[in-house]
Scaffold this active site. Structure first.
Site, PDB file in Angstrom:
ATOM      1  N   GLU A  91      13.020  17.599 -40.283  1.00  0.00           N
ATOM      2  CA  GLU A  91      12.483  18.963 -40.214  1.00  0.00           C
ATOM      3  C   GLU A  91      13.533  19.924 -39.672  1.00  0.00           C
ATOM      4  O   GLU A  91      14.517  19.521 -39.041  1.00  0.00           O
ATOM      5  CB  GLU A  91      11.211  19.008 -39.390  1.00  0.00           C
ATOM      6  CG  GLU A  91      11.403  18.703 -37.941  1.00  0.00           C
ATOM      7  CD  GLU A  91      10.101  18.801 -37.156  1.00  0.00           C
ATOM      8  OE1 GLU A  91       9.081  19.205 -37.725  1.00  0.00           O
ATOM      9  OE2 GLU A  91      10.140  18.502 -35.960  1.00  0.00           O
ATOM     10  N   HIS A 103       7.608  20.959 -34.846  1.00  0.00           N
ATOM     11  CA  HIS A 103       7.394  20.676 -33.419  1.00  0.00           C
ATOM     12  C   HIS A 103       7.919  21.808 -32.554  1.00  0.00           C
ATOM     13  O   HIS A 103       8.526  22.757 -33.032  1.00  0.00           O
ATOM     14  CB  HIS A 103       8.007  19.314 -33.044  1.00  0.00           C
ATOM     15  CG  HIS A 103       9.502  19.302 -33.050  1.00  0.00           C
ATOM     16  ND1 HIS A 103      10.245  19.866 -32.062  1.00  0.00           N
ATOM     17  CD2 HIS A 103      10.370  18.807 -33.973  1.00  0.00           C
ATOM     18  CE1 HIS A 103      11.533  19.712 -32.337  1.00  0.00           C
ATOM     19  NE2 HIS A 103      11.624  19.073 -33.497  1.00  0.00           N
ATOM     20  N   LEU A 107      23.006  15.662 -46.281  1.00  0.00           N
ATOM     21  CA  LEU A 107      22.480  14.331 -46.612  1.00  0.00           C
ATOM     22  C   LEU A 107      22.873  13.960 -48.038  1.00  0.00           C
ATOM     23  O   LEU A 107      23.312  12.840 -48.321  1.00  0.00           O
ATOM     24  CB  LEU A 107      20.950  14.318 -46.459  1.00  0.00           C
ATOM     25  CG  LEU A 107      20.425  14.347 -45.009  1.00  0.00           C
ATOM     26  CD1 LEU A 107      18.954  14.790 -44.968  1.00  0.00           C
ATOM     27  CD2 LEU A 107      20.557  12.964 -44.355  1.00  0.00           C
ATOM     28  N   GLY A 119      25.342  10.816 -50.061  1.00  0.00           N
ATOM     29  CA  GLY A 119      24.729   9.843 -50.976  1.00  0.00           C
ATOM     30  C   GLY A 119      23.265   9.541 -50.709  1.00  0.00           C
ATOM     31  O   GLY A 119      22.675   8.653 -51.343  1.00  0.00           O
ATOM     32  N   VAL A 174      18.117  12.905 -52.198  1.00  0.00           N
ATOM     33  CA  VAL A 174      17.396  14.078 -51.693  1.00  0.00           C
ATOM     34  C   VAL A 174      16.690  14.746 -52.882  1.00  0.00           C
ATOM     35  O   VAL A 174      17.347  15.059 -53.873  1.00  0.00           O
ATOM     36  CB  VAL A 174      18.363  15.064 -51.010  1.00  0.00           C
ATOM     37  CG1 VAL A 174      17.622  16.302 -50.505  1.00  0.00           C
ATOM     38  CG2 VAL A 174      19.093  14.384 -49.862  1.00  0.00           C
ATOM     39  N   PRO A 175      15.397  14.941 -52.831  1.00  0.00           N
ATOM     40  CA  PRO A 175      14.713  15.603 -53.953  1.00  0.00           C
ATOM     41  C   PRO A 175      15.068  17.081 -54.004  1.00  0.00           C
ATOM     42  O   PRO A 175      15.676  17.603 -53.063  1.00  0.00           O
ATOM     43  CB  PRO A 175      13.237  15.399 -53.612  1.00  0.00           C
ATOM     44  CG  PRO A 175      13.189  15.231 -52.142  1.00  0.00           C
ATOM     45  CD  PRO A 175      14.493  14.632 -51.723  1.00  0.00           C
ATOM     46  N   SER A 222      12.807  19.451 -54.069  1.00  0.00           N
ATOM     47  CA  SER A 222      11.860  20.126 -53.181  1.00  0.00           C
ATOM     48  C   SER A 222      10.894  19.063 -52.633  1.00  0.00           C
ATOM     49  O   SER A 222      10.898  17.929 -53.119  1.00  0.00           O
ATOM     50  CB  SER A 222      11.058  21.203 -53.939  1.00  0.00           C
ATOM     51  OG  SER A 222      10.084  20.571 -54.733  1.00  0.00           O
TER      52      SER A 222
END
Ligand code: COA
Length: 397
Positions: free
Chosen positions: A17, A59, A78, A82, A85-86, A88
């Protein structure tokens, strides 16, 4: 790292997050080869740029204050090392599935068949509300019900009892006999309660209640002490008289056969005899009961029979009158006949001893009165005078 080390785990999924820099530790772990397994990860919070500045996301510390802390920066870092990662969050589920399927098709993972989770039973309260279950009950009640919106006495709502001004006798009729008695019977019940309410301080029950109150005990104890004296010699002969006289009458014994048979068996007739009342000093309560019954009862066969019995017993001793317990018990049976109850119903009502409840109920009013009376004049502990006791002991050795 524990997941990386566990050979049972073939791929990793992580949701990061916005805010903070923890996700960069994952970037480092992938870069350095400490995480080798396929990792699908998304850092949420890419929509924060559309929100007013400074808004808190996730949080308590999740605020993208520095550039590196934004979701975009983390997602691209990220991706660069490698991590899968989508585009969205919407694609997150799809890409997890795809990665998993790839591992399966490459033979790197052999899925374990799904196990059906054990069924969770429905809550008892819900099942009961939906009338799907019932449990065996320990008690049966046929006289009152407080389980609905309103308290009910034998089918009569409490609001009706009040708005239609039911008498105490009506309530007794509902709770004891499960019906609203006609006014002649209700009038009799109410008269009995009034007549039994008290008989002065000298009788067993009131005396006990007074002595108990003077010993400093509370209302309940004092009343209970009075009640405990009610029995075959004092106030508790109502039911016994009803049974004895009804049995004799039903078996077609003449009054004199009845008196002789009890004498032979050395049994005292319940409802006959008084310590101080006699033919010359009649009990006004009995006179009032007899008058009421002769005016308002449809018929009084058992009372007529009892008066014949009284003629025989008083010829022997003038205190062997039909006493108040006897008059009440016998008239209760005449009342039940007048109400056209079945023989079975009358039997159940008298054999259980419940009719003594009329005396018990009435006299409780008096016991409470005597307790209050003693409290009012703050009487101290009672000690019975020694000169009122005849000491008959063997001579001291
Ligand atoms: N039925 C038949 N005979 C009776 C009797 C009764 N209920 N009560 C008393 N007697 C007889 C006794 O057998 C005795 O006869 P005996 O002289 O041949 O031996 C005689 O009358 C006197 O008996 P005693 O026990 O001295 O009478 P009591 O005046 O002391 O008793 C009661 C008064 C009320 C205790 C007594 O009559 C009794 O137990 N009655 C039945 C229970 C009852 O109705 N209690 C409610 C009272 S309000």
């Amino acid at each position: 790292m524990r997941f990386e080390a566990n050979p049972e785990i073939k791929m990793l999924v992580c949701l990061g997050e916005v805010g903070g820099e923890e996700e960069y530790r994952i970037v480092e772990a992938v870069k350095s080869g400490r995480i080798k397994k396929p990792l699908v990860m998304w850092v949420t919070g890419t929509s924060i740029k559309f929100m007013p500045k400074g808004i808190q996301f996730g949080h308590a510390g999740a605020k993208a204050d520095a550039n590196l802390e934004t979701a975009e920066a983390k997602n691209s870092a990220l991706k660069n090392v490698g991590v899968i990662v989508p585009n969205s969050f919407n694609d997150f589920g799809e890409i997890i599935k795809k990665t998993f399927n790839n591992l399966v098709s490459q033979g790197k993972h052999h899925p374990i068949p799904n196990v059906d989770p054990p069924p969770v039973p429905m809550m008892y309260s819900e099942a009961k509300a939906r009338k799907l279950v019932r449990k065996p009950t320990s008690f049966t009640c046929t006289i009152s019900d407080d389980s609905g919106d309103e308290l009910v006495y034998a089918g009569h709502k409490i609001s009706k009892v009040i708005s239609e001004n039911y008498s105490i006798a009506d309530v007794i009729g509902l709770l004891w006999f499960k019906e609203k008695l006609p006014s002649w019977a209700g009038g009799f019940i109410e008269m009995v309660v009034k007549l039994c309410a008290d008989h002065g301080p000298c009788v067993s029950g009131a005396h006990n209640a007074i002595v108990t109150a003077r010993a400093g005990r509370d209302l309940m104890s004092s009343v209970a002490a009075g009640i405990l004296t009610i029995g075959p010699r004092f106030g508790g002969a109502v039911a016994g008289a009803a049974v004895m006289f009804k049995d004799a009458f039903d078996s077609k014994m003449t009054p004199s056969e009845f008196v002789q048979s009890t004498k032979k068996s050395n049994i005292k007739i319940q409802g006959i005899g008084h310590l101080i009342k006699s033919l010359r000093n009649p009990d006004k309560r009995v006179v009032l009961l007899k008058d009421y019954a002769s005016k308002f009862f449809p018929k009084t066969p058992l009372l007529n029979y009892a008066l014949e019995v009284e003629k025989i017993t008083t010829s022997k001793k003038d205190t062997l009158i039909l006493n108040v317990d006897g008059a009440i018990g016998i008239l209760c049976v005449d009342m039940m006949h007048g109400l056209e109850w079945s023989e079975d119903r009358i039997r159940t009502a008298i054999d259980t001893g419940g009719l003594n409840g009329l005396f018990l109920l009435g006299r409780t009013i008096g016991f409470i009165g005597h307790f209050m009376d003693q409290q009012r004049h703050k009487s101290g502990l009672y000690r019975h005078p020694m000169d009122d006791i005849l000491y008959e002991l063997p001579s001291p050795k």
